[in-house]
Design an enzyme around this catalytic site. Structure first.
Site, short mmCIF file in Angstrom:
data_model
loop_
_atom_site.label_atom_id
_atom_site.label_comp_id
_atom_site.label_asym_id
_atom_site.label_seq_id
_atom_site.Cartn_x
_atom_site.Cartn_y
_atom_site.Cartn_z
N CYS A 105 36.27 35.08 36.65
CA CYS A 105 35.38 34.45 37.64
C CYS A 105 34.04 34.16 36.97
O CYS A 105 33.35 35.08 36.52
CB CYS A 105 35.19 35.41 38.81
SG CYS A 105 33.99 34.86 40.03
N CYS A 215 34.29 26.91 37.36
CA CYS A 215 34.77 27.86 38.38
C CYS A 215 36.28 27.88 38.24
O CYS A 215 36.91 26.82 38.17
CB CYS A 215 34.36 27.39 39.77
SG CYS A 215 35.16 28.28 41.11
N HIS A 217 38.62 28.48 40.22
CA HIS A 217 39.37 27.81 41.29
C HIS A 217 39.57 26.31 41.00
O HIS A 217 40.54 25.71 41.44
CB HIS A 217 38.63 27.93 42.63
CG HIS A 217 38.75 29.28 43.28
ND1 HIS A 217 38.10 30.40 42.83
CD2 HIS A 217 39.46 29.68 44.37
CE1 HIS A 217 38.38 31.43 43.61
NE2 HIS A 217 39.21 31.02 44.55
N1 DGL Z 1 36.60 31.61 40.77
C1 DGL Z 1 35.21 31.91 40.97
C2 DGL Z 1 34.38 31.38 39.80
O1 DGL Z 1 34.94 31.12 38.74
C3 DGL Z 1 34.81 31.38 42.32
C4 DGL Z 1 33.60 32.01 42.84
C5 DGL Z 1 33.52 32.01 44.33
O2 DGL Z 1 34.25 32.78 44.94
O3 DGL Z 1 32.68 31.27 44.87
O4 DGL Z 1 33.19 31.25 39.88
#
Ligand code: DGL
Length: 319
Positions: A105, A215, A217
């Site tokens: 993350c 990110c 996601h």
């Molecule tokens: N996957 C997380 C990242 O790389 C997402 C962060 C979130 O939950 O806003 O920042």
């Protein structure tokens, strides 16, 4: 009071495992459910993109993945909250016996990995926006960074921009709303397309020819980001680089236990070769956990991963 055998409800195997795990995550004790595995965690399902790269590079590794979906998105939360969650999950994985961990993350990395590293002896590999490779790749001299609000506002990212932005224009674009849509299984929806148009088109109009997926996601939105950005725009996803870095750290860790090996004498190539040697074939286990709803995680993770997955509940060490 004794209950007749027919009425007595024994905990299921999964429940027994969860009870053991809940205890072992809260108090230091001998039972280490994740002994020898590598632990990865994210605010939610985004880090599966890193899990996939790790799995394909080192298929024999035992892997544990924790999605903190109950608390996603991190990107709109306070710094103190993100630090508390990162420490809670990282230290819980350590107590449960992992041999190394991956902060899958960007938001947790830029705000909290320093605090986590200060509290653990384990190797901690982390992901941050790949600004350096983007700057070395751009031909137009303009790079766009798509990330969460907290990531774009963090001092770490500001420092990266100062360091690599001397001759390159770096445009930071916060993308609130995207993580929620991926978390709820809507990664191919019209809403995602609309949000992406809103976030990406201005970057392209300003001349960006390289976009950093800042990110985890957003890896699952790569195809749609590519469509919105148009031909000739390069997307940079550091998932494979993170997997390679994990391989190097595990190689170093195993070599450190052997005599006559000076870690300073090892270069990236020899560590990569060692990682392949240590983890040559498939058959490592993958165990998936969520702090949120198991049924939702099972549906969404299976869709993103491309096969049916079983997800278990992760008992939150802060509750
Ligand atoms: N996957 C997380 C990242 O790389 C997402 C962060 C979130 O939950 O806003 O920042």
């Amino acid at each position: 009071m004794w209950m007749g055998a027919g009425r007595r409800s024994w905990p299921s195997q999964a429940r027994i495992f969860q009870l053991h795990m809940a205890n072992s995550l809260q108090t230091p004790q001998l039972f280490k459910p994740f002994d020898g595995a590598v632990g990865l965690f994210d605010s939610g399902v985004g880090g599966l993109s890193i899990l996939r790269s790790v799995r394909s590079l080192m298929p024999a590794l035992d892997l544990v993945y924790v999605a903190d979906s109950l608390h996603a998105p991190y990107g709109e939360q306070s710094e103190a909250f993100i630090k508390a969650r990162t420490l809670a999950l990282g230290l819980a994985l350590e107590r449960a016996g992992v041999k190394a961990m991956v902060v899958a993350c960007n938001t947790a990395t830029v705000l909290a990995v320093k605090a986590l590293r200060a509290q653990t002896q384990l190797p901690v590999v982390a992901i941050e926006p790949a600004i350096k490779p983007a700057v070395s790749q751009t031909r137009s001299g303009v790079v766009g960074v798509l990330a969460t609000t907290q990531t774009t506002q963090s001092q770490s990212v500001q420092r990266l921009c100062e360091r690599y932005g001397t001759n390159t224009k770096i445009l930071l674009q916060a993308c609130p709303g995207l993580v929620e849509l991926v978390e709820s299984g809507q990664h191919q929806s019209d809403e995602v397309h609309q949000l992406l148009s809103h976030f990406v088109e201005p970057l392209i109009r300003q001349g960006a020819d390289t976009l950093v997926l800042g990110c985890t996601h957003y890896s699952f939105l790569k195809e749609m980001i590519g469509l919105v950005a148009g031909k000739g725009v390069e997307l940079i996803d550091p998932a494979d680089a993170v997997a390679r870095e994990l391989g190097r750290r595990l190689s170093l860790q195993s070599m450190a236990t052997e005599k006559n090996v000076d870690p300073k004498a090892l270069n990236h190539e020899s560590l990569d070769a060692q990682a392949q040697f240590l983890h040559p074939h498939g058959s490592g286990t993958i165990r998936l956990f969520t702090t949120g709803s198991i049924s939702q995680a099972q549906v969404v993770m299976s869709r993103l991963w491309g096969e049916d997955l079983v997800v278990q509940s992760f008992t939150d060490p802060l509750t």
